[in-house]
Design an enzyme around this catalytic site. Structure first.
Site, PDB file in Angstrom:
ATOM      1  N   HIS A  77      -6.979  -0.046  -7.346  1.00  0.00           N
ATOM      2  CA  HIS A  77      -6.236   0.163  -6.501  1.00  0.00           C
ATOM      3  C   HIS A  77      -4.453   0.316  -7.939  1.00  0.00           C
ATOM      4  CE1 HIS A  77      -5.212  -2.242  -2.989  1.00  0.00           C
ATOM      5  NE2 HIS A  77      -4.454  -2.991  -3.974  1.00  0.00           N
ATOM      6  N   ARG A 103      -6.492   3.178  -0.185  1.00  0.00           N
ATOM      7  CA  ARG A 103      -7.065   2.251  -0.282  1.00  0.00           C
ATOM      8  C   ARG A 103      -8.045   2.967  -1.233  1.00  0.00           C
ATOM      9  NH1 ARG A 103      -5.382  -0.247   3.398  1.00  0.00           N
ATOM     10  NH2 ARG A 103      -4.227  -1.902   3.429  1.00  0.00           N
ATOM     11  N   HIS A 112       0.133  -0.953   5.574  1.00  0.00           N
ATOM     12  CA  HIS A 112       0.907  -2.727   5.943  1.00  0.00           C
ATOM     13  C   HIS A 112       1.008  -3.159   7.473  1.00  0.00           C
ATOM     14  CE1 HIS A 112       1.400  -3.175   1.280  1.00  0.00           C
ATOM     15  NE2 HIS A 112       0.354  -3.212   1.405  1.00  0.00           N
ATOM     16  N   TYR A 121       6.791  -4.852  -3.569  1.00  0.00           N
ATOM     17  CA  TYR A 121       7.746  -4.024  -4.148  1.00  0.00           C
ATOM     18  C   TYR A 121       8.617  -3.565  -4.825  1.00  0.00           C
ATOM     19  CZ  TYR A 121       2.948  -2.421  -3.782  1.00  0.00           C
ATOM     20  OH  TYR A 121       1.354  -2.204  -3.090  1.00  0.00           O
ATOM     21  N   LYS A 171      -7.446  -1.341   7.093  1.00  0.00           N
ATOM     22  CA  LYS A 171      -7.945  -2.597   7.670  1.00  0.00           C
ATOM     23  C   LYS A 171      -8.057  -2.570   8.711  1.00  0.00           C
ATOM     24  CE  LYS A 171      -7.738  -4.871   2.946  1.00  0.00           C
ATOM     25  NZ  LYS A 171      -6.589  -5.531   2.261  1.00  0.00           N
ATOM     26  N   ARG A 194      -2.559   2.689  -6.309  1.00  0.00           N
ATOM     27  CA  ARG A 194      -1.622   2.501  -5.196  1.00  0.00           C
ATOM     28  C   ARG A 194      -0.370   2.475  -5.412  1.00  0.00           C
ATOM     29  NH1 ARG A 194      -2.649   1.937   0.555  1.00  0.00           N
ATOM     30  NH2 ARG A 194      -2.527  -0.376   1.547  1.00  0.00           N
TER      31      ARG A 194
END
Length: 308
Positions: A252, A159, A278, A287, A184, A255
């Site tokens: 982004h 990110r 994730h 994806y 995150k 990514r």
């Protein structure tokens, strides 16, 4: 300060210290609850208390969401606001000061799932090359810096916030190095670094006119301060015209391109999940839908029995 405001502050401290949410997420959650409090002021004719919240019905919450919609708020924002209120209610319930039944029983608006929009491989590689912008009236080291940041986004799946949070000491020195990335929720992951990414960072470091102490940021702005994400966003906006890229091309989207291209070349979904950081495999599985959509488009375009 009302008991509602006290619980609100305790909740925000909990989100920051225990849940370790990002500053932007905390700001959004705090704003959501402040807007709900303003709505309740008019709904109850005064500052809301926890007793008022305990008496809420799903109809009251739908009235709040309806008002926000009339203010022009879209479905995604409404869903986030409802998630904020549910989080607050669950926190209050665990504290023994509130019940969350009305919040749990309130259904949010339906949101159509949109697919990420990656760039094709040729465009993604072009975006990360400094010489594409050679005609711009910018200093060479700045062009090299932007290219190094974009190389990290596409080559490592970072990110933009993760790339700009790297310190000088974290800069990879060889293709065998890995990056320790804090994503995150303060979750740490290890990401391998491609030789082309190492080369881009070395080029930037060799040209950067500013002193880069080990503990300081790896990427600096034109005046020597920390680099703003907006500068990289503007760089990609400029590349849209030069390369004929769609308006969906953003930092982004690199990514997204990283994940989509790995999957298209046979990459393992679990490994891609770890590389992206994730928490849930279901987030990464989106994806596979992109790859399936491209396969069907190629099938429809090429198979004789698909022609109409």
């Amino acid at each position: 300060m009302t008991d509602f405001e006290t619980l609100r502050q305790n909740w925000l401290v909990h989100l920051a210290s225990e849940r370790r949410l990002s500053p932007k997420t905390l700001e959004a959650y705090g704003r959501d609850l402040a807007q709900f409090s303003t709505f309740l002021d008019g709904h109850f004719g005064g500052k809301p208390t926890l007793s008022d919240l305990a008496a809420l019905k799903p109809l009251d919450l739908r009235a709040f969401l309806g008002q926000r919609r009339r203010d022009g708020v879209g479905n995604r924002t409404l869903m986030r606001q409802l998630a904020s209120l549910r989080s607050f209610a669950r926190f209050g319930e665990r504290s023994g000061k509130l019940t969350a039944s009305a919040f749990a029983a309130t259904r949010g608006p339906r949101i159509g799932k949109s697919l990420p929009r990656p760039l094709d491989a040729k465009a993604a590689k072009a975006v990360t090359q400094a010489d594409i912008r050679a005609a711009e009236d910018r200093e060479t080291w700045i062009l090299a810096r932007d290219a190094a940041v974009l190389a990290l986004l596409y080559g490592c799946g970072l990110r933009i916030s993760e790339a700009l949070a790297l310190s000088r000491a974290q800069a990879p020195r060889s293709a065998s190095d890995t990056l320790t990335v804090i994503g995150k929720g303060q979750k740490t992951r290890m990401v391998p670094v491609l030789p082309v990414v190492v080369t881009a960072i070395e080029e930037y470091l060799s040209l950067c006119p500013w002193r880069l102490p080990p503990e300081g940021p790896l990427f600096l702005g034109a005046k020597g301060g920390p680099l703003s994400p907006r500068i990289i966003q503007l760089a990609v906006e400029g590349l849209r015209g030069a390369l004929g890229l769609p308006s969906s091309a953003t930092p982004h989207s690199l990514r997204h391109s990283f994940a989509t291209h790995l999957l298209g070349r046979g990459g393992d979904l679990r490994a891609i999940q770890e590389l992206l950081g994730h928490a849930s495999l279901s987030t990464t599985q989106i994806y596979t839908r992109i790859d399936s959509a491209r396969l069907m488009a190629a099938y429809d375009a090429a198979h004789p029995r698909a022609q109409r």
